[in-house]
Design a protein around this motif. Structure first.
Motif, PDB file in Angstrom:
ATOM      1  N   ILE A   3     -25.845 -14.742 -12.003  1.00 49.76           N
ATOM      2  CA  ILE A   3     -26.525 -15.942 -11.467  1.00 49.76           C
ATOM      3  C   ILE A   3     -27.403 -15.518 -10.364  1.00 49.76           C
ATOM      4  CG2 ILE A   3     -26.067 -18.092 -10.246  1.00 49.76           C
ATOM      5  CD1 ILE A   3     -23.293 -17.929 -11.973  1.00 49.76           C
ATOM      6  N   VAL A   4     -28.334 -16.105 -10.005  1.00 50.22           N
ATOM      7  CA  VAL A   4     -29.356 -15.735  -8.790  1.00 50.22           C
ATOM      8  C   VAL A   4     -29.325 -17.103  -8.151  1.00 50.22           C
ATOM      9  CG1 VAL A   4     -31.662 -15.806  -9.849  1.00 50.22           C
ATOM     10  CG2 VAL A   4     -31.390 -14.711  -7.649  1.00 50.22           C
ATOM     11  N   THR A   5     -28.975 -17.035  -6.840  1.00 49.13           N
ATOM     12  CA  THR A   5     -29.331 -18.455  -6.178  1.00 49.13           C
ATOM     13  C   THR A   5     -30.429 -18.109  -4.992  1.00 49.13           C
ATOM     14  OG1 THR A   5     -27.789 -17.392  -4.098  1.00 49.13           O
ATOM     15  CG2 THR A   5     -26.814 -18.775  -5.789  1.00 49.13           C
ATOM     16  N   GLY A  26     -32.119  -9.586  -2.461  1.00 43.51           N
ATOM     17  CA  GLY A  26     -32.673  -8.674  -3.380  1.00 43.51           C
ATOM     18  C   GLY A  26     -31.833  -9.077  -4.667  1.00 43.51           C
ATOM     19  N   CYS A  27     -32.121  -8.925  -5.760  1.00 36.28           N
ATOM     20  CA  CYS A  27     -31.549  -8.927  -7.165  1.00 36.28           C
ATOM     21  C   CYS A  27     -31.990  -8.077  -8.181  1.00 36.28           C
ATOM     22  CB  CYS A  27     -31.769 -10.446  -7.341  1.00 36.28           C
ATOM     23  SG  CYS A  27     -33.405 -11.037  -7.725  1.00 36.28           S
ATOM     24  N   GLU A  50     -39.395 -12.403 -11.797  1.00 34.64           N
ATOM     25  CA  GLU A  50     -38.722 -11.025 -11.452  1.00 34.64           C
ATOM     26  C   GLU A  50     -37.230 -11.222 -11.151  1.00 34.64           C
ATOM     27  OE1 GLU A  50     -40.566 -10.279  -7.481  1.00 34.64           O
ATOM     28  OE2 GLU A  50     -42.499 -10.952  -8.139  1.00 34.64           O
ATOM     29  N   ALA A  51     -36.820 -12.513 -10.894  1.00 37.32           N
ATOM     30  CA  ALA A  51     -35.415 -12.583 -10.739  1.00 37.32           C
ATOM     31  C   ALA A  51     -34.520 -12.827 -11.827  1.00 37.32           C
ATOM     32  CB  ALA A  51     -35.152 -13.799  -9.723  1.00 37.32           C
ATOM     33  N   CYS A  52     -35.181 -13.254 -12.988  1.00 31.30           N
ATOM     34  CA  CYS A  52     -34.297 -13.763 -14.174  1.00 31.30           C
ATOM     35  C   CYS A  52     -34.777 -13.107 -15.426  1.00 31.30           C
ATOM     36  CB  CYS A  52     -34.500 -15.334 -14.401  1.00 31.30           C
ATOM     37  SG  CYS A  52     -34.031 -16.283 -12.989  1.00 31.30           S
ATOM     38  N   THR A  53     -33.982 -13.284 -16.421  1.00 27.55           N
ATOM     39  CA  THR A  53     -34.316 -12.635 -17.861  1.00 27.55           C
ATOM     40  C   THR A  53     -35.202 -13.468 -18.300  1.00 27.55           C
ATOM     41  OG1 THR A  53     -32.274 -13.957 -18.906  1.00 27.55           O
ATOM     42  CG2 THR A  53     -32.000 -11.851 -18.352  1.00 27.55           C
ATOM     43  N   GLU A  54     -35.946 -13.092 -19.580  1.00 26.62           N
ATOM     44  CA  GLU A  54     -36.885 -14.032 -20.343  1.00 26.62           C
ATOM     45  C   GLU A  54     -36.294 -15.351 -20.465  1.00 26.62           C
ATOM     46  OE1 GLU A  54     -39.639 -13.458 -24.142  1.00 26.62           O
ATOM     47  OE2 GLU A  54     -39.335 -11.868 -23.019  1.00 26.62           O
ATOM     48  N   GLU A  55     -35.319 -15.611 -21.159  1.00 26.22           N
ATOM     49  CA  GLU A  55     -34.684 -16.681 -21.424  1.00 26.22           C
ATOM     50  C   GLU A  55     -33.408 -16.803 -20.251  1.00 26.22           C
ATOM     51  OE1 GLU A  55     -33.536 -17.720 -25.243  1.00 26.22           O
ATOM     52  OE2 GLU A  55     -35.081 -16.271 -26.143  1.00 26.22           O
TER      53      GLU A  55
END
Length: 101
Positions: A3-5, A26-27, A50-55
């Motif tokens: 999870i990124v916040t 940073g993530c 940049e922060a998340c996967t494709e899905e």
């Protein structure tokens, strides 16, 4: 799940089985879930790839009715009221079960 916040969230609201990163600190770019609010919507929109996967699944924290209209244009997957943040972990468990199992 990872999870990124994009906003500060009390970590006690999220089970420690999940890995939580804060975008501002940073993530890894491997987040499966992004959590944001009205104040961080543009940071999210500019940096989600940049922060998340494709899905990934996005969760917006909504503080008032007008936030819904703003989020509608950004393709947010789910919402939770700021006053219901104690239920965030239940929402995360449901997302994990339905999308990442």
């Amino acid at each position: 799940m990872k999870i990124v916040t994009f906003r500060e969230i009390e970590e006690s609201l999220i089970d420690n089985k999940h890995t939580v990163e804060h975008f501002q600190s940073g993530c890894s770019g491997e987040a499966q879930v992004a959590i944001l609010d009205i104040d961080t919507i543009f940071d999210f929109e500019e940096n989600k790839h940049e922060a998340c996967t494709e899905e990934f699944i996005s969760i917006a924290i909504v503080d008032d009715e007008s936030d819904f209209d703003a989020f509608r244009n950004f393709g947010i997957d789910s919402w939770i009221k700021g006053s219901d943040l104690q239920d965030l972990n239940s929402l995360l468990n449901l997302i994990e079960k339905r999308h990442f199992s």
